[in-house]
Write an enzyme that holds these catalytic residues in place. Structure first.
Site, PDB file in Angstrom:
ATOM      1  N   LYS A   1      -1.558  44.811  -2.734  1.00 24.67           N
ATOM      2  CA  LYS A   1      -2.701  44.220  -3.438  1.00 24.67           C
ATOM      3  C   LYS A   1      -3.641  43.512  -2.454  1.00 24.67           C
ATOM      4  O   LYS A   1      -4.859  43.592  -2.571  1.00 24.67           O
ATOM      5  CB  LYS A   1      -2.215  43.232  -4.504  1.00 24.67           C
TER       6      LYS A   1
ATOM      7  N   GLN B   1       3.087  37.215  -9.879  1.00 23.86           N
ATOM      8  CA  GLN B   1       3.919  38.410  -9.681  1.00 23.86           C
ATOM      9  C   GLN B   1       5.237  38.293 -10.450  1.00 23.86           C
ATOM     10  O   GLN B   1       5.967  37.323 -10.300  1.00 23.86           O
ATOM     11  CB  GLN B   1       4.187  38.595  -8.173  1.00 23.86           C
TER      12      GLN B   1
ATOM     13  N   ASP C   1      -4.246  40.216 -15.293  1.00 22.19           N
ATOM     14  CA  ASP C   1      -3.131  41.084 -15.661  1.00 22.19           C
ATOM     15  C   ASP C   1      -3.221  41.498 -17.135  1.00 22.19           C
ATOM     16  O   ASP C   1      -2.581  42.449 -17.565  1.00 22.19           O
ATOM     17  CB  ASP C   1      -1.795  40.350 -15.438  1.00 22.19           C
TER      18      ASP C   1
END
Length: 299
Positions: A60, A104, A127
């Site tokens: 990322k 995460q 997200d």
């Protein structure tokens, strides 16, 4: 007329499509920078040192650099308290240079994932897992601020491959919060007739065989055989499963939830694993971060 054994599905190249999207994002970031002197910022919070999480995060970070999105990495120890993690999330919520916050997953056992995710500002929930974003996704006539990255990537692959969704029979295999559930809601929003197959479904094979569009997200290696696929169907394979392969240096290879070789002989379109959905997930994260930034910067 060509026999079935001569048939070859069109391979949907997720890597190439994701690269096209990244190029579009880089162009928009450049425009923001020139016009407003600001660039999008993505904060990635990682707790502990799981190898798979570390590799996702470095991927990322690299992707952000490629499109000139500013990446802020917050590495916290495995034993960080839930309160300290939430305090860090609140700090990022208040930081005007951060337009997207990604925690995460999975988090260590002592931390309540749901609680932490609901503390992320809905305006920075790149997200797409904030209960308000998922709730709006589930309701007709409401638009979430962000869509979850993998489901959004699946639909983007379909639309950029010229596959129409409206009125089609779509079967989603798997009902996880990350893929199965949100992708079924997205397909419904796009006017498909949607069926979700899961571990308690009776005779999944006959249900899947009726699908014009299959989204496979069950986490079962090569579960969907060629005989389960309707000729000409579009197959999007979200699965990433490691299976033993002594011919590889690593001792394993990655396969999807669909038997790719068999699917190629029947399907109209199919995504490979790797190189299909995976690159799209990261591209959609960058797109969500850009969209979050545009809402703030271009006000």
């Amino acid at each position: 007329m060509a026999s079935q054994s001569d048939h070859k599905a069109a391979i949907i190249d997720g890597k190439a499509i994701a690269q096209t999207i990244r190029n579009e994002i880089a162009e928009e970031v450049r425009h923001l920078s020139q016009k407003y002197g600001k660039v999008p910022g993505l904060a990635v919070v990682i707790v502990g040192n799981r190898k798979d999480s570390q590799s996702y995060v470095s991927m990322k970070r690299k992707a952000c650099a490629e499109v000139a999105i500013k990446s802020l990495d917050i590495d916290l120890p495995e034993d960080v308290s839930q309160d300290d993690l939430i305090a860090k999330v609140h700090e990022l919520n208040a930081n005007p240079d951060v337009h997207g916050i990604l925690v995460q997953l999975p988090l260590p056992k002592h931390i309540n994932e749901e609680k932490v995710l609901s503390e992320i500002s809905i305006e920075k929930d790149v997200d797409g897992f904030h209960p308000l974003n998922i709730g709006k996704l589930a309701m007709k006539g409401r638009e979430p601020l962000f869509l979850p990255c993998t489901p959004k990537g699946c639909l983007e692959l379909l639309s950029r491959s010229g596959i129409s969704i409206k009125g089609k029979k779509a079967v989603v295999v798997g009902r996880s919060n990350i893929v199965g559930l949100p992708v079924s809601l997205l397909l419904l929003k796009a006017d498909a007739t949607v069926t979700v197959v899961h571990s308690h479904s009776h005779d999944p094979e006959s249900i899947i065989r009726e699908a014009d569009i299959i989204i496979a997200a069950a986490g079962q290696a090569m579960m969907i055989k060629g005989s389960w696929i309707k000729p000409g169907a579009a197959v999007i394979d979200v699965g990433t499963n490691a299976i033993d392969d002594s011919s590889r240096k690593s001792g394993y290879r990655l396969v999807g939830d669909v038997d790719f070789q068999e699917a190629c002989k029947v399907a109209g379109w199919v995504t490979p694993v790797p190189g299909g959905v995976g690159p799209m997930t990261v591209a959609m994260l960058l797109k969500n971060t850009l969209d979050g930034a545009k809402r703030v910067i271009a006000k």
